[in-house]
Design a protein around this motif. Structure first.
Motif, PDB file in Angstrom:
ATOM      1  N   ASN A  91      33.010  36.958  69.247  1.00 30.34           N
ATOM      2  CA  ASN A  91      31.943  37.422  68.283  1.00 30.34           C
ATOM      3  C   ASN A  91      32.133  36.921  66.969  1.00 30.34           C
ATOM      4  OD1 ASN A  91      29.962  39.662  69.432  1.00 30.34           O
ATOM      5  ND2 ASN A  91      32.330  40.171  70.115  1.00 30.34           N
ATOM      6  N   LYS A  92      33.105  35.732  67.065  1.00 26.04           N
ATOM      7  CA  LYS A  92      33.430  35.260  65.703  1.00 26.04           C
ATOM      8  C   LYS A  92      32.096  34.679  64.979  1.00 26.04           C
ATOM      9  CE  LYS A  92      34.095  30.577  67.404  1.00 26.04           C
ATOM     10  NZ  LYS A  92      35.331  29.606  67.489  1.00 26.04           N
ATOM     11  N   ASP A  93      31.189  34.199  65.608  1.00 22.71           N
ATOM     12  CA  ASP A  93      30.036  33.813  64.538  1.00 22.71           C
ATOM     13  C   ASP A  93      29.239  35.124  63.808  1.00 22.71           C
ATOM     14  OD1 ASP A  93      30.414  31.336  65.368  1.00 22.71           O
ATOM     15  OD2 ASP A  93      28.800  31.293  67.055  1.00 22.71           O
ATOM     16  N   SER A  94      29.364  36.179  64.557  1.00 23.07           N
ATOM     17  CA  SER A  94      28.479  37.310  64.059  1.00 23.07           C
ATOM     18  C   SER A  94      29.497  38.205  63.241  1.00 23.07           C
ATOM     19  CB  SER A  94      28.022  38.405  65.179  1.00 23.07           C
ATOM     20  OG  SER A  94      29.150  38.765  66.093  1.00 23.07           O
ATOM     21  N   ILE A  95      30.773  38.088  63.169  1.00 23.52           N
ATOM     22  CA  ILE A  95      31.678  38.735  62.157  1.00 23.52           C
ATOM     23  C   ILE A  95      32.451  37.856  60.974  1.00 23.52           C
ATOM     24  CG2 ILE A  95      33.976  40.048  62.310  1.00 23.52           C
ATOM     25  CD1 ILE A  95      33.352  40.916  65.240  1.00 23.52           C
ATOM     26  N   ILE A  96      33.013  36.636  61.553  1.00 22.25           N
ATOM     27  CA  ILE A  96      33.558  35.878  60.393  1.00 22.25           C
ATOM     28  C   ILE A  96      32.802  35.186  59.574  1.00 22.25           C
ATOM     29  CG2 ILE A  96      35.301  33.904  60.006  1.00 22.25           C
ATOM     30  CD1 ILE A  96      36.637  34.688  62.775  1.00 22.25           C
ATOM     31  N   LYS A  97      31.967  34.622  59.824  1.00 26.73           N
ATOM     32  CA  LYS A  97      30.940  34.036  58.933  1.00 26.73           C
ATOM     33  C   LYS A  97      30.155  34.914  58.195  1.00 26.73           C
ATOM     34  CE  LYS A  97      29.839  29.812  62.263  1.00 26.73           C
ATOM     35  NZ  LYS A  97      28.784  29.086  62.888  1.00 26.73           N
ATOM     36  N   PRO A  98      29.719  36.011  58.531  1.00 31.59           N
ATOM     37  CA  PRO A  98      28.998  36.680  57.596  1.00 31.59           C
ATOM     38  C   PRO A  98      30.050  37.399  56.529  1.00 31.59           C
ATOM     39  CG  PRO A  98      28.234  37.459  59.508  1.00 31.59           C
ATOM     40  CD  PRO A  98      29.366  36.604  59.811  1.00 31.59           C
ATOM     41  N   THR A  99      31.284  37.548  56.998  1.00 33.45           N
ATOM     42  CA  THR A  99      32.341  37.988  55.948  1.00 33.45           C
ATOM     43  C   THR A  99      32.663  36.853  55.266  1.00 33.45           C
ATOM     44  OG1 THR A  99      33.337  39.464  57.843  1.00 33.45           O
ATOM     45  CG2 THR A  99      34.736  38.939  56.023  1.00 33.45           C
ATOM     46  N   VAL A 100      32.890  35.707  55.621  1.00 32.33           N
ATOM     47  CA  VAL A 100      33.153  34.581  54.478  1.00 32.33           C
ATOM     48  C   VAL A 100      32.131  34.483  53.334  1.00 32.33           C
ATOM     49  CG1 VAL A 100      33.338  31.980  54.447  1.00 32.33           C
ATOM     50  CG2 VAL A 100      34.617  33.610  56.173  1.00 32.33           C
ATOM     51  N   VAL A 101      30.586  34.571  53.992  1.00 35.14           N
ATOM     52  CA  VAL A 101      29.643  34.391  52.940  1.00 35.14           C
ATOM     53  C   VAL A 101      29.631  35.587  51.987  1.00 35.14           C
ATOM     54  CG1 VAL A 101      26.984  34.612  52.827  1.00 35.14           C
ATOM     55  CG2 VAL A 101      28.013  33.243  54.685  1.00 35.14           C
ATOM     56  N   MET A 102      29.871  36.801  52.424  1.00 36.70           N
ATOM     57  CA  MET A 102      29.989  37.674  51.551  1.00 36.70           C
ATOM     58  C   MET A 102      31.042  37.691  50.475  1.00 36.70           C
ATOM     59  SD  MET A 102      27.637  40.144  51.976  1.00 36.70           S
ATOM     60  CE  MET A 102      28.161  41.273  50.808  1.00 36.70           C
ATOM     61  N   VAL A 103      32.366  37.210  50.908  1.00 37.62           N
ATOM     62  CA  VAL A 103      33.428  36.874  50.012  1.00 37.62           C
ATOM     63  C   VAL A 103      33.235  35.896  49.050  1.00 37.62           C
ATOM     64  CG1 VAL A 103      35.562  35.977  49.756  1.00 37.62           C
ATOM     65  CG2 VAL A 103      35.312  37.795  51.559  1.00 37.62           C
ATOM     66  N   CYS A 104      32.420  34.893  49.482  1.00 37.96           N
ATOM     67  CA  CYS A 104      31.785  33.842  48.383  1.00 37.96           C
ATOM     68  C   CYS A 104      30.779  34.352  47.330  1.00 37.96           C
ATOM     69  CB  CYS A 104      31.197  32.507  49.327  1.00 37.96           C
ATOM     70  SG  CYS A 104      32.508  31.785  50.419  1.00 37.96           S
ATOM     71  N   ILE A 105      30.035  35.126  47.961  1.00 41.60           N
ATOM     72  CA  ILE A 105      28.864  35.672  46.994  1.00 41.60           C
ATOM     73  C   ILE A 105      29.606  36.684  46.023  1.00 41.60           C
ATOM     74  CG2 ILE A 105      27.140  37.450  47.064  1.00 41.60           C
ATOM     75  CD1 ILE A 105      26.258  36.630  49.486  1.00 41.60           C
TER      76      ILE A 105
END
Length: 204
Positions: free
Chosen positions: A11-25
């Motif tokens: 589930n890395k696409d549904s967990i890691i990517k959104p997390t990285v996006v939120m951190v960047c935001i």
């Protein structure tokens, strides 16, 4: 443990990517706010200084206003307070002093600017803030008919509800707002006391 690892991998696409996006935001927003503060803070300071100078010029016109501080122990107090005040000058001659004092009114603090002549009498008073006081009552202290009463008075001004006598150092309270009137008067009296402490030959 392995099942949890497998779950993350699957589930890395549904967990890691959104997390990285939120951190960047969060990082971008924080940097933007910091940059905005760096840009606007000097402008706000300049505006505040201009507002302060405009207020001071209303109570006493001078070529310049020298900001000063002094530790003062007021009558009845146990500890000293650091008081900021302004010496008003024309050329090199001192023509008066300006103090801003805050006192507890009916709904909150009232802020009062008092200009004092070199002889220790009130030159003018400007009510800076009575926004916490009752509209139509305490806020009427901003009317010139009230604050102009202080002109020419000296230490220990008292508040009465009617039949004032300026020769007795009295001012008439705002109708229905005795507490606010007393708060303003206390601020003016405190400024007069501070004047005695800071002016040459004006007291200890």
């Amino acid at each position: 443990m392995s099942s949890f690892t497998d779950f993350i991998k699957s589930n890395k696409d549904s967990i890691i990517k959104p997390t990285v996006v939120m951190v960047c935001i969060c990082i971008v927003v924080t940097l933007a706010l910091s940059l905005s503060n760096l840009v606007t803070a000097p402008k706000i300071k300049v505006l505040e200084e201009k507002t302060q100078k405009d207020a001071m010029s209303r109570v006493i016109k001078a070529d310049n206003y020298k900001r000063e501080t002094k530790d003062i122990t007021f009558d009845g107090g146990d500890t000293s307070e650091t008081v900021t005040y302004y010496t008003a000058k024309n050329s090199k001659k001192i023509i008066g002093y300006i103090f801003v004092m805050n006192e507890k009114g009916y709904g909150g603090d009232v802020s009062v600017m008092t200009a004092i002549n070199t002889d220790g009498t009130v030159k003018a008073v400007d009510i800076l803030d009575v926004s916490n006081e009752t509209p139509g009552l305490g806020q009427n202290s901003k009317k010139e008919s009230f604050y102009s009463q202080y002109k020419g008075l000296k230490n220990n001004i008292s508040v009465v509800k009617n039949s004032t006598d300026s020769s007795n150092n009295e001012i008439q309270a705002v109708t229905g707002a005795t507490i606010t009137s007393k708060a303003v008067t206390k601020a003016v009296n405190k400024s007069l006391e501070a004047f005695k402490k800071v002016s040459k030959g004006g007291g200890k």
